[in-house]
Design an enzyme around this catalytic site. Structure first.
Site: not given
Ligand code: SDX
Length: 435
Positions: A311, A369
């Site tokens: 998140h 989720d």
């Molecule tokens: C919702 O914003 C809100 O409040 C949204 C929400 C709401 O109520 O409105 O809470 C609802 O959207 C919840 C989130 C639902 N999405 C998911 O579950 C999809 C999976 N999650 C990822 O797509 C991700 O975690 C995000 C998009 C939610 C957040 O991404 P960020 O903050 O941009 O973090 P990032 O992509 O920069 O990740 C940081 C690191 C990266 O690795 P490195 O580059 O540091 O090596 O963490 C990794 C990412 O690759 N990473 C994950 C991951 N999420 C982040 N690796 C594996 N699985 C994941 N789910």
């Protein structure tokens, strides 16, 4: 205002500039940089808005490190257990929980607006029966703006209020119609003698052929799902609604923009994607194959993510995920599905992920989720409808945030700038001379 400030100095010898630091009631201070461009001719640069506060809000507060979520100061844990969704809607819209009379009046106003114009059925007929519900909802919500010319003036507080009631009231009817259309069953009209969540369950699962008695445990679970998804500070879809409404467009169009944004798998579409992920692991060996899946997730060359984890704000457990897991237990027990393989797989996957350094070091925890898909599947909601239900619930939050922005005398149309890295000025060559 404040006597605290931040000074920006430049290595090129330009004069330092100073900006006020503003404090909220809780949470991080902000540096007020509204005069930056005027003073320096420079913009800030923050793609994804990781360090940017886009507005001043009194509605929802999230502490990502503590895993805390407050709606108008009330912890989500208390609201989800001591209130129902109508009370939460009143709180988000008007700032206070309703008393008995106010709850009766508010619920009564919503109940009286649950029907949609019969013409809405013709919009549905334009879709293929297998259209994704979010494509249908994006169309239907936008189409509502054509039916209520008496409540589309965003700058009239009374019209904003009636369109808020109409949207909150009609979303369940539209989501249920999208579902019935997809399965070729007749639409079920709303009933005024049922609660908001019970009405939705009946419009979804009843048929004209027999009486339908809502299961109270499932109704309570649905009501809690609505509460947990009602608002969430300045997330992508809420920011979309704010930016869209800042042009002065009507509330229905702005909410339709929020529906479209929520659809994405990185946002509201994650519950559908999470269930698909669990289904894939199940189909390829289940718990025994979790290690293999986690390896893929950690492999930067694969685009595989652990859906339902991570998140932008929560760097601790999402408090909604904890409540959703409890709801999951209640529903699966009520339905005699406590040995549900998907739920057991989700619990195993969560346990393994929470002990794996890849996730721990990146502060990746289950979000709202992760369990919402399992509980909705158990209730009988088809997977493609999960995000439409998220949109149903988030409508009140979108409207509350929209109303707050429009009522702020300082608000302007949102118009970010950019860092331009394209071609410098050049001349058009005649076609025959272009190589
Ligand atoms: C919702 O914003 C809100 O409040 C949204 C929400 C709401 O109520 O409105 O809470 C609802 O959207 C919840 C989130 C639902 N999405 C998911 O579950 C999809 C999976 N999650 C990822 O797509 C991700 O975690 C995000 C998009 C939610 C957040 O991404 P960020 O903050 O941009 O973090 P990032 O992509 O920069 O990740 C940081 C690191 C990266 O690795 P490195 O580059 O540091 O090596 O963490 C990794 C990412 O690759 N990473 C994950 C991951 N999420 C982040 N690796 C594996 N699985 C994941 N789910």
């Amino acid at each position: 205002m404040t006597d605290r400030n931040a000074t920006l100095t430049f290595s090129d010898g330009s004069a330092p500039v100073t900006f006020p630091i503003l404090s909220g009631t809780i949470g991080p201070d902000v540096i007020d940089i509204r005069t930056l461009y005027g003073k320096t001719g420079k913009f800030t640069y923050d793609p994804g808005f990781l360090s940017t506060a886009s507005c001043n809000s009194t509605i929802t507060f999230i502490d990502g490190d503590k895993g805390e979520l407050l709606y108008r100061g009330y912890p989500i844990e208390e609201l989800a257990t001591k209130c129902d969704f109508m009370e939460v809607c009143h709180l988000l819209l008007y700032g206070e929980l309703p008393d008995v009379a106010q709850k009766k009046d508010f619920t009564g106003r919503v109940t009286k607006h649950t029907m949609v114009n019969e013409q809405m059925q013709f919009f549905l007929r334009g879709f293929r029966r297998d259209a994704h519900p979010m494509s249908v909802m994006t169309g239907l919500v936008g189409a509502l703006s054509a039916f209520y010319p008496d409540s589309i003036n965003l700058h009239d507080a009374h019209q904003r209020d009636i369109s808020a009631i109409r949207l909150i009231a009609k979303m369940p009817t539209l989501v249920a119609m999208a579902y019935k259309y997809s399965v070729g069953q007749p639409y079920m009209y709303p009933r005024n003698d049922l609660s908001y969540a019970a009405n939705f369950m009946r419009m979804m699962f009843a048929t004209p052929c027999e009486d339908y008695k809502p299961n109270e445990v499932l109704v309570r679970a649905m009501d809690r799902i609505f509460t947990l998804h009602a608002d969430h500070e300045q997330n992508a879809s809420t920011s979309t609604v704010r930016l869209c409404a800042s042009s002065g467009t009507n509330p229905f169009a702005a909410i339709a923009a929020g529906v479209a944004c929520l659809w994405g798998p990185a946002h509201g579409g994650a519950n559908e994607a999470c269930l698909a992920m669990l289904g894939d692991i199940q189909a390829n060996g289940g718990v025994a194959k979790i290690g293999e899946f986690i390896t893929k997730v950690k492999d930067k060359n694969s685009s595989v993510k652990l859906m339902g984890f991570g998140h932008r704000v929560y760097k601790n457990y999402d408090p909604r995920a904890k409540l959703m897991r409890e709801t999951c237990h209640e529903v699966l027990s009520e339905l005699g599905l406590h040995d549900d393989p998907l739920f057991k797989l989700a619990m195993s996957l969560e346990k393994i992920a929470l002990e794996d350094d890849y996730f721990v070091s990146r502060k990746l925890y289950p979000n709202v989720d992760y369990y919402s898909g399992i509980v909705q599947k158990a209730i009988g909601i088809p997977v493609p409808l999960f995000t439409a239900i998220f949109a149903l619930a988030r409508t009140v939050g979108w409207i509350a945030q929209l109303n707050e922005m429009i009522a702020d005398p300082e608000y302007k149309i949102g118009r970010p700038r950019q860092l331009y890295t394209g071609a410098t000025r050049r001349t058009v060559m005649p076609l025959a001379q272009r190589s």
